[in-house]
Write a protein that holds these residues in place. Sequence first.
Motif, PDB file in Angstrom:
ATOM      1  N   GLU A 117     -16.727  15.017 -15.660  1.00 55.33           N
ATOM      2  CA  GLU A 117     -17.318  14.637 -16.951  1.00 55.33           C
ATOM      3  C   GLU A 117     -16.258  14.604 -18.054  1.00 55.33           C
ATOM      4  N   LYS A 118     -15.310  15.523 -18.002  1.00 52.45           N
ATOM      5  CA  LYS A 118     -14.275  15.612 -19.032  1.00 52.45           C
ATOM      6  C   LYS A 118     -13.185  14.552 -18.863  1.00 52.45           C
ATOM      7  N   ASN A 119     -12.804  14.252 -17.617  1.00 55.96           N
ATOM      8  CA  ASN A 119     -11.622  13.428 -17.362  1.00 55.96           C
ATOM      9  C   ASN A 119     -11.882  12.018 -16.864  1.00 55.96           C
ATOM     10  N   ALA A 120     -13.013  11.760 -16.265  1.00 57.60           N
ATOM     11  CA  ALA A 120     -13.274  10.442 -15.663  1.00 57.60           C
ATOM     12  C   ALA A 120     -13.984   9.534 -16.662  1.00 57.60           C
ATOM     13  N   LYS A 121     -13.307   9.263 -17.747  1.00 60.97           N
ATOM     14  CA  LYS A 121     -13.914   8.465 -18.820  1.00 60.97           C
ATOM     15  C   LYS A 121     -13.644   6.978 -18.667  1.00 60.97           C
ATOM     16  N   THR A 122     -12.996   6.598 -17.604  1.00 60.11           N
ATOM     17  CA  THR A 122     -12.599   5.203 -17.427  1.00 60.11           C
ATOM     18  C   THR A 122     -13.582   4.466 -16.531  1.00 60.11           C
ATOM     19  N   GLY A 123     -14.802   4.338 -16.993  1.00 57.39           N
ATOM     20  CA  GLY A 123     -15.803   3.576 -16.265  1.00 57.39           C
ATOM     21  C   GLY A 123     -16.428   4.315 -15.099  1.00 57.39           C
ATOM     22  N   SER A 124     -16.443   5.635 -15.148  1.00 60.69           N
ATOM     23  CA  SER A 124     -17.053   6.462 -14.094  1.00 60.69           C
ATOM     24  C   SER A 124     -16.635   6.013 -12.695  1.00 60.69           C
ATOM     25  N   PRO A 125     -15.377   6.279 -12.314  1.00 64.98           N
ATOM     26  CA  PRO A 125     -14.919   5.874 -10.980  1.00 64.98           C
ATOM     27  C   PRO A 125     -15.753   6.524  -9.882  1.00 64.98           C
ATOM     28  N   PRO A 126     -15.990   5.814  -8.787  1.00 65.01           N
ATOM     29  CA  PRO A 126     -16.849   6.327  -7.725  1.00 65.01           C
ATOM     30  C   PRO A 126     -16.290   7.601  -7.091  1.00 65.01           C
TER      31      PRO A 126
END
Length: 105
Positions: free
Chosen positions: A39-48
Amino acid sequence: MNKKADFAIGQVIQHRLFNYRGVIFDVDAEFQGSEEWYEKNAKTGSPPKNEPWYHVLIDEDGRVAYVAQRNLELDYSHEPIDHPLIPNFFAGYDQGQYQSRYVFN
């Protein structure tokens, strides 16, 4: 169903979004981090989460990144990576590929 890893340990890569170079030192078949980290780091389009994720030593930075496959591409510069942990994982470098210090089964 897990997607096959497109990159291998020792390959030099480029991050598609953040434009840094690095070398892969470990691969997870799917996301292994915590929900809080995602939630904190994967802000680039919610990678699978069900695709490969890579542990990367970042060039000229000293940090380590955990990156989704979709955000990586091969680096074709054939320039070595400058990172203090390189000797911990790799024995040598040749033509854009690091040779692992360890033999894997």
